[in-house]
Design an enzyme around this catalytic site. Sequence first.
Site, PDB file in Angstrom:
ATOM      1  N   GLY A   1       0.856  -1.161   0.078  1.00  0.00           N
ATOM      2  CA  GLY A   1       0.007   0.202  -0.333  1.00  0.00           C
ATOM      3  C   GLY A   1       0.885   1.412  -0.036  1.00  0.00           C
ATOM      4  O   GLY A   1       0.372   2.004   0.354  1.00  0.00           O
TER       5      GLY A   1
ATOM      6  N   GLY B   1      17.434   4.719  -7.013  1.00  0.00           N
ATOM      7  CA  GLY B   1      17.825   5.649  -5.662  1.00  0.00           C
ATOM      8  C   GLY B   1      18.992   5.428  -6.153  1.00  0.00           C
ATOM      9  O   GLY B   1      19.562   5.593  -7.203  1.00  0.00           O
TER      10      GLY B   1
ATOM     11  N   GLY C   1      22.043   2.846  -4.131  1.00  0.00           N
ATOM     12  CA  GLY C   1      23.044   2.138  -3.251  1.00  0.00           C
ATOM     13  C   GLY C   1      24.011   2.549  -2.656  1.00  0.00           C
ATOM     14  O   GLY C   1      24.916   3.245  -2.848  1.00  0.00           O
TER      15      GLY C   1
ATOM     16  N   TYR D   1      26.483  -3.923   5.176  1.00  0.00           N
ATOM     17  CA  TYR D   1      27.233  -1.952   4.499  1.00  0.00           C
ATOM     18  C   TYR D   1      27.955  -1.688   5.650  1.00  0.00           C
ATOM     19  O   TYR D   1      28.792  -0.430   5.421  1.00  0.00           O
ATOM     20  CB  TYR D   1      26.541  -1.250   3.904  1.00  0.00           C
ATOM     21  CG  TYR D   1      25.693  -2.112   2.826  1.00  0.00           C
ATOM     22  CD1 TYR D   1      26.040  -3.495   2.030  1.00  0.00           C
ATOM     23  CD2 TYR D   1      24.592  -1.657   1.934  1.00  0.00           C
ATOM     24  CE1 TYR D   1      25.441  -4.381   0.523  1.00  0.00           C
ATOM     25  CE2 TYR D   1      23.812  -2.053   1.303  1.00  0.00           C
ATOM     26  CZ  TYR D   1      24.500  -3.477   0.555  1.00  0.00           C
ATOM     27  OH  TYR D   1      23.473  -4.268  -0.424  1.00  0.00           O
TER      28      TYR D   1
ATOM     29  N   HIS E   1      18.268 -10.479   3.768  1.00  0.00           N
ATOM     30  CA  HIS E   1      19.694 -10.543   2.363  1.00  0.00           C
ATOM     31  C   HIS E   1      20.104 -11.259   1.396  1.00  0.00           C
ATOM     32  O   HIS E   1      20.191 -10.917   0.846  1.00  0.00           O
ATOM     33  CB  HIS E   1      20.543 -10.029   3.599  1.00  0.00           C
ATOM     34  CG  HIS E   1      22.117  -9.069   2.519  1.00  0.00           C
ATOM     35  ND1 HIS E   1      22.608  -8.232   3.331  1.00  0.00           N
ATOM     36  CD2 HIS E   1      22.242  -8.839   1.234  1.00  0.00           C
ATOM     37  CE1 HIS E   1      23.607  -7.797   2.209  1.00  0.00           C
ATOM     38  NE2 HIS E   1      22.871  -7.847   1.627  1.00  0.00           N
TER      39      HIS E   1
END
Length: 364
Positions: free
Chosen positions: A108, A115, A117, A147, A203
């Site tokens: 929704g 974008g 990364g 990360y 992941h």
Amino acid sequence: MKRRFNMMLVCLLIVSLSACGKQAGADSSADKVMEQYGQTESAGTTEQTEKEQTEKAQPAVPEAEQTGVQTENILTDREEQKIQEGDNTVTGDISFNFETKTVLLNSGYEMPIYGIGTYSLTGDTCVESVTAALNSGVRLIDTAYMYHNEESVGEAVRNSGIPREEIFVITKLYPNQFSDAEAAIEEALARLDIEYIDMMLLHHPGAGDVEAYLAMEKAVADGKIRSLGLSNWYVEELEEFLPQINVTPALVQNEIHPYYQENDVIPYIQNLGIVVQGWYPLGGRGHTAELLGDEVISSIAKAHGVSSAQVILRWNLQKGVVVIPGSSNPNHIQENTELYGFTLTNREMEQINVLDRNEKHDWY
């Protein structure tokens, strides 16, 4: 003679009346059976009869409109079934809106279709890169526990001056966190420090992944996470995983680029009402130069007066794949947002499609 004739007439009359009586009896029995059957059938078909009468009372609907109505009803039935089973996802159109540059997720929520990364970006470099992206209009940021930069991403978001609800942040749980996913979720919330997490992914598959996903489902119910997804899940993994969870993933993030196109996986995922996102869209470390220098891609870029990177990113978008290219170069970050002033032709899309080598550039 006359008396004998009269007697014969009487006999014939008696035989005739007897036959009629038997027939009347048979008809009476048949009537009783039919009456009993009719009552049973009537009880089973009253609803159908009423439906037919209602349909007759309605004006005729063109066939094309009927198809649309039927499709809408099918989706509604599926949605109701999912809700009854504890899945609040909405199955519907996941095509990209190129005007708003967003896609409506089955959770929704709207998500940007391009974008940045942040893999390999850490510390101040990460903060500066995400800040540059936000200043260039980027509103989708991809990070992960592995990360080691969730704090930096959160810092850039908090200091941006942009309303929180306009920024969409994705992070991920790594398999070594699956055994205590609830604690890992709390830690991610604390590191990011941005009120809530727009989307959390697993992941990649690992021991305890179902239990970890169920923990994320609970976090959604508690308002800590808004949407859920998976990273590095392919057809076989999805077929095994999906029946064991309650909330359909809103997104699957996999390696996708012209040399590894996943042309069988992408439609499979999209047909489930799940958005596809591609990491390593420009080929990944050690492969970017070769991909950007590909003669086919370079010639298409020259024809449109854009860069090879922009061609590849646009190719992804036209395939319905969200892109999150990583960069620490402000000029490249800006360039990667300029994807809407040109459109690749069907022929150009096909030229890139035939470059597929099934060449994966990472082990996931």
